[in-house]
Design a protein around this motif. Structure first.
Motif, PDB file in Angstrom:
ATOM      1  N   LEU A   1      -5.600  -5.309 -10.317  1.00  0.00           N
ATOM      2  CA  LEU A   1      -4.489  -5.437  -9.378  1.00  0.00           C
ATOM      3  C   LEU A   1      -4.967  -5.882  -7.998  1.00  0.00           C
ATOM      4  O   LEU A   1      -4.426  -6.836  -7.413  1.00  0.00           O
ATOM      5  CB  LEU A   1      -3.754  -4.093  -9.255  1.00  0.00           C
ATOM      6  CG  LEU A   1      -2.658  -4.000  -8.179  1.00  0.00           C
ATOM      7  CD1 LEU A   1      -1.416  -4.770  -8.613  1.00  0.00           C
ATOM      8  CD2 LEU A   1      -2.304  -2.543  -7.896  1.00  0.00           C
TER       9      LEU A   1
ATOM     10  N   CYS B   1       2.943 -10.604  -6.582  1.00  0.00           N
ATOM     11  CA  CYS B   1       2.221 -10.485  -5.304  1.00  0.00           C
ATOM     12  C   CYS B   1       2.831  -9.423  -4.391  1.00  0.00           C
ATOM     13  O   CYS B   1       2.130  -8.833  -3.552  1.00  0.00           O
ATOM     14  CB  CYS B   1       2.173 -11.830  -4.586  1.00  0.00           C
ATOM     15  SG  CYS B   1       0.979 -12.983  -5.311  1.00  0.00           S
TER      16      CYS B   1
ATOM     17  N   VAL C   1       0.976  -6.328  -5.296  1.00  0.00           N
ATOM     18  CA  VAL C   1      -0.404  -6.381  -4.813  1.00  0.00           C
ATOM     19  C   VAL C   1      -0.465  -6.106  -3.307  1.00  0.00           C
ATOM     20  O   VAL C   1      -1.267  -5.282  -2.840  1.00  0.00           O
ATOM     21  CB  VAL C   1      -1.035  -7.751  -5.125  1.00  0.00           C
ATOM     22  CG1 VAL C   1      -2.462  -7.818  -4.568  1.00  0.00           C
ATOM     23  CG2 VAL C   1      -1.041  -8.011  -6.619  1.00  0.00           C
TER      24      VAL C   1
END
Length: 203
Positions: free
Chosen positions: A138, A159, A162
Motif C-alpha cells: 500500500l 490513490c 494511499v
C-alpha cells in the motif's frame, strides 16, 4: 464505531458507508448490552456487558484501539488485490488479471531499504502475505507499479487510500493534513460502490 446495520449480499455480510450514520457512545453501548441481557438477544451487535465496562474509568469507545494493520492490510488492501488480480474476476472492468505477470516482474525488481524488514513477495502469492506485507504494498510499491496499468478511475480512487494512510501513519500530523486524510477517506468510501460495484468496504 457506528450503528450501520449489516446487509447480506449472497453469503457475505457487508456494511455500506454512510457518513450520516450515528456514532456509538459509551452510554449507548452499555444500554444495548443491558437490553441484550434482558431480552436474551443481541442488540445492535451487543450480546452482554463487556468486562472492561466494569472498570469505571474505561471508555468503551475511546478506550478501544482499532487494529489498523489487519483491518486495512488484510481487509481492504487484500480485497483490492483480489479484485485486480483474481482469475475469477478477470471479466470485471476493474480487473488487471492479464497484467499480473508484468506487475509481478516490476515488484520483484524493487530493492527495498533496510527499514523495510520483509522484502516484497510475489503478487502470485498475495493471499499468503502477512499483514505488514500488505501495508508495504500500500505505502511503497503499489502506486508506481499500478500507474498506467489500472484504469484511471480505479487508480485515482486507490490513490485516495494511499494518501490517507501516508498521512495518518506519519509521526507529525498537522490539523490541515488530518482534514485532508479525512477528506480522502470520505471520497474513497463514497466512490467505492461506483468503482467496484457493491463490495464490502467499512473500516
Amino acid at each position: 464505531t457506528c450503528t450501520i446495520p449489516g446487509t447480506y449480499i449472497g453469503h457475505n455480510m457487508t456494511w455500506q458507508y454512510d457518513p450520516s450514520a450515528t456514532l456509538r457512545t459509551h452510554d449507548c453501548i452499555t444500554s444495548n448490552a443491558e437490553d441484550a441481557i434482558k431480552n436474551r438477544n443481541p442488540v445492535s451487535g451487543m450480546k452482554g456487558v463487556p468486562v472492561l465496562a466494569m472498570h469505571k474509568p474505561f471508555h468503551l469507545v475511546y478506550g478501544m484501539v482499532i487494529d489498523v494493520l489487519h483491518a486495512v492490510g488484510v481487509g481492504t488492501v487484500k480485497m483490492l488485490l483480489n479484485c485486480w488480480f483474481s482469475k475469477s474476476k478477470q471479466r470485471e472492468r476493474y480487473s488487471i488479471y492479464h497484467k499480473l505477470g508484468s506487475c509481478d516482474a516490476k515488484l520483484m525488481t524493487i530493492a527495498v531499504p533496510s527499514v523495510i524488514k520483509r522484502p516484497p513477495k510475489s503478487l502470485t502469492e498475495h493471499n499468503k502475505w502477512k499483514a505488514i506485507e500488505y501495508f508495504s504494498w500500500l505505502l511503497y510499491y503499489s502506486v508506481p507499479i499500478l500507474c498506467n496499468v489500472l484504469n484511471e478511475k480505479c487508480y485515482r480512487h486507490y490513490c485516495l487510500l494511499v494518501i490517507s494512510f501516508h498521512i495518518l501513519l506519519s509521526e507529525n500530523i498537522t490539523q490541515d493534513l488530518l482534514l485532508l486524510a479525512e477528506e480522502c477517506l470520505h471520497k474513497f468510501y463514497v466512490e467505492h460502490p461506483n468503482v467496484y460495484k457493491v463490495l464490502n468496504q467499512h473500516l
